[in-house]
Motif scaffolding. Structure first.
Motif, PDB file in Angstrom:
ATOM      1  N   ALA A  32     -57.876  15.120  15.011  1.00 53.19           N
ATOM      2  CA  ALA A  32     -59.234  15.508  15.381  1.00 53.19           C
ATOM      3  C   ALA A  32     -59.314  16.975  15.777  1.00 53.19           C
ATOM      4  CB  ALA A  32     -59.718  14.620  16.535  1.00 53.19           C
ATOM      5  N   ALA A  33     -58.244  17.511  16.333  1.00 53.38           N
ATOM      6  CA  ALA A  33     -58.267  18.905  16.783  1.00 53.38           C
ATOM      7  C   ALA A  33     -57.939  19.896  15.680  1.00 53.38           C
ATOM      8  CB  ALA A  33     -57.275  19.086  17.929  1.00 53.38           C
ATOM      9  N   ALA A  34     -57.275  19.448  14.618  1.00 57.85           N
ATOM     10  CA  ALA A  34     -56.780  20.368  13.592  1.00 57.85           C
ATOM     11  C   ALA A  34     -57.869  21.218  12.940  1.00 57.85           C
ATOM     12  CB  ALA A  34     -56.003  19.583  12.533  1.00 57.85           C
ATOM     13  N   PRO A  35     -59.036  20.657  12.564  1.00 57.05           N
ATOM     14  CA  PRO A  35     -60.023  21.500  11.864  1.00 57.05           C
ATOM     15  C   PRO A  35     -60.550  22.657  12.692  1.00 57.05           C
ATOM     16  CG  PRO A  35     -60.527  19.167  11.597  1.00 57.05           C
ATOM     17  CD  PRO A  35     -59.479  19.267  12.656  1.00 57.05           C
ATOM     18  N   TRP A  36     -60.409  22.619  14.012  1.00 55.63           N
ATOM     19  CA  TRP A  36     -61.028  23.630  14.879  1.00 55.63           C
ATOM     20  C   TRP A  36     -60.051  24.679  15.391  1.00 55.63           C
ATOM     21  CZ3 TRP A  36     -66.025  22.691  14.457  1.00 55.63           C
ATOM     22  CH2 TRP A  36     -66.441  21.374  14.220  1.00 55.63           C
ATOM     23  N   GLN A  37     -58.804  24.648  14.939  1.00 52.15           N
ATOM     24  CA  GLN A  37     -57.802  25.534  15.523  1.00 52.15           C
ATOM     25  C   GLN A  37     -58.103  27.006  15.251  1.00 52.15           C
ATOM     26  OE1 GLN A  37     -55.338  24.449  17.689  1.00 52.15           O
ATOM     27  NE2 GLN A  37     -56.705  22.675  17.460  1.00 52.15           N
ATOM     28  N   THR A  38     -58.540  27.331  14.049  1.00 54.88           N
ATOM     29  CA  THR A  38     -58.813  28.744  13.738  1.00 54.88           C
ATOM     30  C   THR A  38     -59.928  29.301  14.614  1.00 54.88           C
ATOM     31  OG1 THR A  38     -58.123  28.368  11.454  1.00 54.88           O
ATOM     32  CG2 THR A  38     -59.445  30.334  11.899  1.00 54.88           C
ATOM     33  N   ILE A  39     -60.998  28.563  14.772  1.00 52.83           N
ATOM     34  CA  ILE A  39     -62.123  29.017  15.602  1.00 52.83           C
ATOM     35  C   ILE A  39     -61.702  29.123  17.061  1.00 52.83           C
ATOM     36  CG2 ILE A  39     -64.456  28.441  16.369  1.00 52.83           C
ATOM     37  CD1 ILE A  39     -64.883  27.055  13.701  1.00 52.83           C
ATOM     38  N   ARG A  40     -60.943  28.139  17.537  1.00 49.05           N
ATOM     39  CA  ARG A  40     -60.561  28.143  18.954  1.00 49.05           C
ATOM     40  C   ARG A  40     -59.576  29.277  19.259  1.00 49.05           C
ATOM     41  NH1 ARG A  40     -59.827  21.547  19.746  1.00 49.05           N
ATOM     42  NH2 ARG A  40     -62.054  21.047  19.530  1.00 49.05           N
ATOM     43  N   ARG A  41     -58.671  29.583  18.346  1.00 49.73           N
ATOM     44  CA  ARG A  41     -57.753  30.700  18.593  1.00 49.73           C
ATOM     45  C   ARG A  41     -58.527  32.010  18.660  1.00 49.73           C
ATOM     46  NH1 ARG A  41     -54.512  28.433  14.285  1.00 49.73           N
ATOM     47  NH2 ARG A  41     -52.886  27.076  15.129  1.00 49.73           N
ATOM     48  N   ARG A  42     -59.531  32.143  17.817  1.00 51.11           N
ATOM     49  CA  ARG A  42     -60.302  33.386  17.801  1.00 51.11           C
ATOM     50  C   ARG A  42     -61.132  33.555  19.062  1.00 51.11           C
ATOM     51  NH1 ARG A  42     -64.408  33.257  13.155  1.00 51.11           N
ATOM     52  NH2 ARG A  42     -65.370  31.837  14.680  1.00 51.11           N
ATOM     53  N   ASP A  43     -61.683  32.464  19.599  1.00 54.86           N
ATOM     54  CA  ASP A  43     -62.570  32.545  20.762  1.00 54.86           C
ATOM     55  C   ASP A  43     -61.833  32.399  22.081  1.00 54.86           C
ATOM     56  OD1 ASP A  43     -64.588  32.788  18.939  1.00 54.86           O
ATOM     57  OD2 ASP A  43     -65.207  30.680  19.052  1.00 54.86           O
TER      58      ASP A  43
END
Length: 565
Positions: free
Chosen positions: A346-357
């Motif tokens: 569930a967390a995998a799709p959001w990793q790029t956005i979360r690392r950036r923010d």
């Protein structure tokens, strides 16, 4: 009309038809235990021109519909999706199909309804009549084959010509059927007790496939008759009854026929098969293919409980034990178990956005909404509520039998996680002598002081049983009511002696048990069967079991037979 096909000829014809029109026929319900006969049929599935995919009764949505490839997503830093089994047309083989959950059956049925090109072969290994394929799949699979009574000596190696099957597939689209054939198939289905609208349509598809196999451009009578054997006859729920003959309008007898008018010189009353209506031909084909034990199968089906059965506890969802089911969103509270894989997915799709923010550098960012907790499906404990008639002069004998039966059932209760409660009614009311328990020592002590004698307040006993069952259901148990009596009610709910009103009160309480979906049984222990108890059992929606002169062993066996049905 040709003679009926043998069981193995039906198998060969069904496989050939499936190879010609796998998506149109939906698939095959193959009922057989694991063995060389079934292995021979399963090996013959190779003639179906679809890639074969093997399923499992507990397969999850990710395998069926696809999802995120967790390893590839974490390695590449971007979402990588993985296709599911149902993404492309395939031959789906489902072993242990009788164990398929309603959810899986609904998903596979939806995949067949989408006309993507799937073909499902359900391998039903059920040993008992109540172990069968879910109705949602049964209705969509065109071919039903039962191999349980087919010995190995009556089988032959399957020899299906791949080139001939390919030519039949190319010919299928051009095959035509007369407009009235579907109507005749529908009428035959109704006469056989088939209430599904898909069955005659599948029979028509089967007729066209058989015509294509025969190299024909139009469906003939033999093709339709064979389709009835393969599609409609295994679905029959009744023997077709002859239609009532209409009385002649004119009472004048017809003039005698001149024997010279018959060029063939046939016997009187003999009719050519070509002159018979198509419906009659199809009914003859269906009757020839009906199983010999159809009545026994129907009786076994009617004996099953409609509300899930009294035999096993009802399924419920928990988070500690049982069969795993798909996880759901939840929180870490120290009581539930976190599903690590589902949480990461569930967390995998959001990793790029979360690392950036994110202001904090970390390789993995997990939020509260990503948490997934494990769930399990377990069976609730079963509660057997004995409602015993402790009235009348024969009460002591009847109570002794009930006491012995309770002790015998409790001796096996631990392995089956059963609880037992005892309600006795006598005099002007009913009393809960034994609350739900699994303790054999406590049961023996309570049963030793069970009193007897007085009137028959049957309605009061059923009302108290309903209260006990309602309380037990709120605690997660699955209650079943077993009524033991030998006479009619004569005490009303108000405690007055009035046989007519007492019977009405008992009927109302029996109906209340039925409306609350409480399974039960009525055991008549009188010297002769009491008709009013049969009526009471019908009001409860419960089986009526007359057991004159029954001892504790017979009573225990009868109750166990109903519970395990």
């Amino acid at each position: 009309m040709t003679t009926p096909m043998s069981p193995w000829e039906r198998v060969e014809t069904a496989l050939a038809a499936l190879a010609v029109d796998p998506a149109g026929l939906g698939g095959m319900w193959l009922r057989a235990r694991s063995g060389p006969v079934r292995d021979r049929v399963v090996a013959g599935l190779s003639v179906i021109p679809l890639p074969q995919r093997r399923l499992h009764p507990s397969i999850g949505d990710e395998q069926l519909f696809g999802g995120i490839d967790l390893a590839a997503t974490l390695a590449s830093g971007k979402v990588v999706e993985r296709a599911g089994i149902l993404a492309k047309p395939a031959l789906l083989v489902l072993p242990m199909a009788e164990r398929a959950t309603p959810g899986l059956a609904a998903r596979l049925a939806g995949a067949l309804d989408q006309n993507i090109g799937h073909c499902l072969v359900a391998l039903d290994e059920g040993a008992e009549p109540d172990e069968a394929l879910p109705v949602a799949l049964n209705d969509r699979l065109g071919v039903h084959v039962d191999l349980d009574a087919l010995p190995w000596g009556e089988t032959d190696p399957l020899e299906l010509d791949p080139e001939g099957l390919a030519a039949a597939r190319a010919r299928l689209a051009a095959v035509r059927a007369a407009p009235g054939i579907l109507e005749d198939l529908t009428i035959v289905a109704v006469r056989l007790g088939i209430d599904s609208l898909r069955a005659p349509m599948l029979a028509l598809r089967m007729s066209k496939a058989l015509a294509a196999l025969a190299g024909q451009s139009e469906v003939e009578t033999d093709d339709v008759a064979a389709a009835v054997e393969l599609v409609l006859a295994p679905r029959a729920t009744q023997f077709p009854e002859p239609e009532p003959e209409e009385p002649p309008e004119d009472d004048t007898p017809p003039p005698p026929e001149d024997p010279q008018d018959d060029p063939d010189g046939g016997d009187e009353g003999e009719q050519s098969l070509d002159d018979l209506p198509l419906q009659d031909i199809l009914l003859e084909a269906a009757q020839a293919a009906l199983p010999a034990d159809l009545l026994a199968q129907l009786a076994a089906g009617k004996a099953q409980r409609g509300q899930g059965g009294a035999g096993a506890g009802a399924k419920r969802k928990g988070n500690r034990r049982g069969r795993p089911i798909p996880s759901r969103r939840g929180r870490i509270d120290g009581q539930t178990r976190v599903d690590i894989i589902s949480t990461l997915r569930a967390a995998a799709p959001w990793q790029t956005i979360r690392r950036r923010d994110s202001l904090i550098e970390r390789k993995l960012h997990i939020r509260t909404d990503d948490i997934r907790v494990k769930r399990y499906e377990e069976k609730s404990d079963r509660l057997l509520i004995f409602v015993v008639d402790a009235s009348g002069s024969a009460a002591m004998t009847r109570l002794a039998e009930a006491k012995g039966a309770v002790e015998l059932l409790l001796a096996e209760a631990y392995a089956r996680r059963d609880h037992v409660a005892l309600v006795a009614f006598r005099g002007e009311g009913a009393e809960l002598l034994l609350p739900p328990t699994r303790s054999l020592v406590q049961t023996k002590r309570r049963l030793a002081a069970l009193p007897g004698g007085g009137g028959t307040p049957l309605a009061a006993g059923l009302r108290l049983a309903l209260e006990v069952a309602t309380t037990a259901s709120g605690r997660g148990m699955t209650p079943t009511v077993a009524l033991l009596t030998d006479g009619r009610a004569n005490i009303t709910l108000e405690g007055t002696a009035n046989r007519a009103i007492a019977a009405e009160d008992a009927t109302r309480m029996a109906q209340a048990l039925r409306l609350n979906n409480l399974p039960g049984m009525v055991i008549d222990m009188g010297m002769r069967p009491e008709r009013s108890l049969k009526v009471l059992a019908d009001a409860m929606g419960a089986p009526y079991i007359p057991l004159p002169r029954a001892d504790a062993n017979r009573l225990s066996s009868a109750v166990s037979a109903v519970l395990d049905a």
